[in-house]
Design a protein around this motif. Sequence first.
Motif, short mmCIF file in Angstrom:
data_model
loop_
_atom_site.label_atom_id
_atom_site.label_comp_id
_atom_site.label_asym_id
_atom_site.label_seq_id
_atom_site.Cartn_x
_atom_site.Cartn_y
_atom_site.Cartn_z
N GLU A 116 -7.26 0.14 0.42
CA GLU A 116 -6.98 -0.16 1.82
C GLU A 116 -8.21 -0.62 2.61
N ASN B 281 5.23 -0.50 2.43
CA ASN B 281 4.96 0.79 1.79
C ASN B 281 5.53 0.79 0.37
N GLY C 157 -9.32 4.07 -2.57
CA GLY C 157 -8.14 3.21 -2.56
C GLY C 157 -8.50 1.82 -2.10
N GLU D 231 0.02 3.46 7.29
CA GLU D 231 -0.47 3.92 8.59
C GLU D 231 -1.94 3.57 8.82
N ILE D 232 -2.65 3.21 7.75
CA ILE D 232 -4.06 2.82 7.88
C ILE D 232 -4.21 1.51 8.64
N HIS E 18 -4.53 2.89 -5.98
CA HIS E 18 -4.93 4.25 -5.63
C HIS E 18 -4.98 5.07 -6.91
N CYS F 212 -2.99 -2.89 -2.85
CA CYS F 212 -3.97 -1.80 -2.77
C CYS F 212 -3.65 -0.74 -3.83
N ARG G 42 5.87 3.10 -1.68
CA ARG G 42 6.71 4.27 -1.94
C ARG G 42 8.18 4.03 -1.57
N THR H 112 0.82 -1.21 0.00
CA THR H 112 0.00 0.00 0.00
C THR H 112 0.86 1.26 0.00
N LEU H 113 0.25 2.38 -0.37
CA LEU H 113 0.90 3.68 -0.24
C LEU H 113 0.64 4.30 1.12
N TYR H 114 -0.27 3.69 1.89
CA TYR H 114 -0.67 4.27 3.17
C TYR H 114 -0.63 3.21 4.27
#
Length: 231
Positions: free
Chosen positions: A139, A38, A137, A12-13, A111, A109, A40, A8-10
Amino acid sequence: MFSANIFTLYPEIFPGALGHGIYQRASEKKIWELNVKNIRDYAYDKHATVDDKPFGGGSGMVLKADVINECLEKNSNDYKTYYLSPRGKVFNQELANEFSKLKGINLLCGHFEGVDQRVLDHRNIDEISVGDYVLSGGESAAVVVLDAVIRLLPGVLGNENSTKEESFNNHLLEYPQYTQPRKWRDLEVPEVLLSGNHGEIKDWRLNQSQSITQRLRPDLWTKHCNKSKKN
């Protein structure tokens, strides 16, 4: 131990709802584990670019095939990868049961406008959808999938029979449930549930499930009838 791997790019979710209640306890008992990567972190340039404009024009941005592939390659495992997408095969209880029998899964995931098709083709990634609607997204869809799967793992629920009488088993919706008080605002619990006659209770619940399914989900009712004919 069941291994759930999220790309995922997020990050923290996560774990979100999966970090509470029965899911947290199951994780502490080593029934399942969550690994979040991540995307990224696997970008090539100093700006950590993960997306670009779509060829052929159009709005939005597309996640780059090279970055996603690098992320998946550096975290390679023996589990099948699924891309969460509104155009994918609809995730349902049958698929949840199927996933729960595996040793683990990878969930990618998306986006923005999605991911470059080439990485899906190159890595033979199947697509699954949590419904006929669009999310910002993948997530939240990943949480839905894992919620449905993890609760089916042995040892997660206190009563293993709980999952056998739920909606969608045998293509039927679940019967109505009641608890204390017996009478609330002049509405009473059906007498049969207070009778102590387990045979009559079982028949009542089956009739209720059939009636509710036929009324609310004729598509499931057709599947139930077809399955009954085969048996």
